[in-house]
Design an enzyme around this catalytic site. Sequence first.
Site, PDB file in Angstrom:
ATOM      1  N   THR A  20      56.121  26.487  56.419  1.00 45.89           N
ATOM      2  CA  THR A  20      56.210  26.243  57.857  1.00 45.89           C
ATOM      3  C   THR A  20      56.200  27.534  58.661  1.00 45.89           C
ATOM      4  OG1 THR A  20      57.371  24.143  57.550  1.00 45.89           O
ATOM      5  CG2 THR A  20      57.657  25.239  59.672  1.00 45.89           C
ATOM      6  N   THR A  96      60.311  25.714  53.281  1.00 45.39           N
ATOM      7  CA  THR A  96      61.708  25.390  52.991  1.00 45.39           C
ATOM      8  C   THR A  96      61.876  24.193  52.066  1.00 45.39           C
ATOM      9  OG1 THR A  96      61.870  24.033  54.994  1.00 45.39           O
ATOM     10  CG2 THR A  96      62.490  26.365  55.180  1.00 45.39           C
ATOM     11  N   ASP A  97      60.810  23.419  51.827  1.00 44.18           N
ATOM     12  CA  ASP A  97      60.932  22.250  50.950  1.00 44.18           C
ATOM     13  C   ASP A  97      61.494  22.629  49.584  1.00 44.18           C
ATOM     14  OD1 ASP A  97      60.042  20.436  52.778  1.00 44.18           O
ATOM     15  OD2 ASP A  97      58.026  20.253  51.968  1.00 44.18           O
TER      16      ASP A  97
END
Length: 333
Positions: A20, A96-97
């Site tokens: 992201t 960030t997943d």
Amino acid sequence: MLSADRDPNHTVLVLTLGGTIAMTRSSTASGVTPTLTGSDLVAAVPGLQDAAEVTAEDFRQMPGASLTVSDIVSLVDRLQRADRDGVNGIVVTQGTDTLEETAYLTDLYYQGSTPVVFTGAMRNAATAGADGPANLLAAVQTAVSAGARGAGILVVLGEEIHAARHVRKMHTTSPGAFGSPSTGPVGHVVEGAARFHHCLNPISPVPLPISDLPSVEIITASLGSSGTLLEGLENKVAGLVVAAFGAGHVPETWCARLEALAAAMPVVLASRIGAGSVLTSTYAFPGSESDLLTRGLISSGVLDPYKARLLLIAHLAAGSPRPEIAKAFLDHS
């Protein structure tokens, strides 16, 4: 409390993996995709070069959900080379997943002395209030701090400094999504300097893989589950992590299957809760933690199922015998 001195003569290498923090909208897609380069990210941060001399390298450019264990093994090799080159700090940006998992796996493998800090963003660059630039600046400021040296792999978001072994993503969208529920952050970035509240004992490094990466899966206990997904796993995977109820409990109907699997492969007992330790001797009913441990399962201790899976993969790939695997989990407790 330890604080870091700022020195613009420090050198920091930023390795970008996508995510992201590197996403913007394009004319061909309805949503955002990873398009920004490392140079783009660095150029967008006011005051970054006042903290250190920063260079960027595009290592991967993909969503965090698409990263693999093999990608992180390759990343560790690059980190080791950067460590030998003598940079003062290294920052890794990614989605960030999977950040909590990639940072922890890196912590298991990385044996350099140069501080390594992971960061990312919850809001993409095209969004009002994008948090990527502030997170990148705080990560660089942490990477050049004296307190970061010898502290293991760190994760910095929202000006909080977390240990990779404890951090978890705890919200799907909030800019304050990351926390360490069992311990809290190890420090904060305050007025441009990293301040550490306490230090951590180093964890024992795991050798890099000597063979193909093994398949290890997670099976989660849920109300009334029959355990059908456990059937035939001895022919499909090299190891298993059970994300159990509470302090380490499963339905009684699972017990015989888990005992048979534990005789064929390492089976790790973790909790699906995400905070707190698996118990060892409080409960005694069939399917309780003490019952499962006597059936040959290995306690994950304080590790959540996702990190337990990575520790098991790392040791299986290194050819570690079962007693060494059990000790590795005990050492995390």
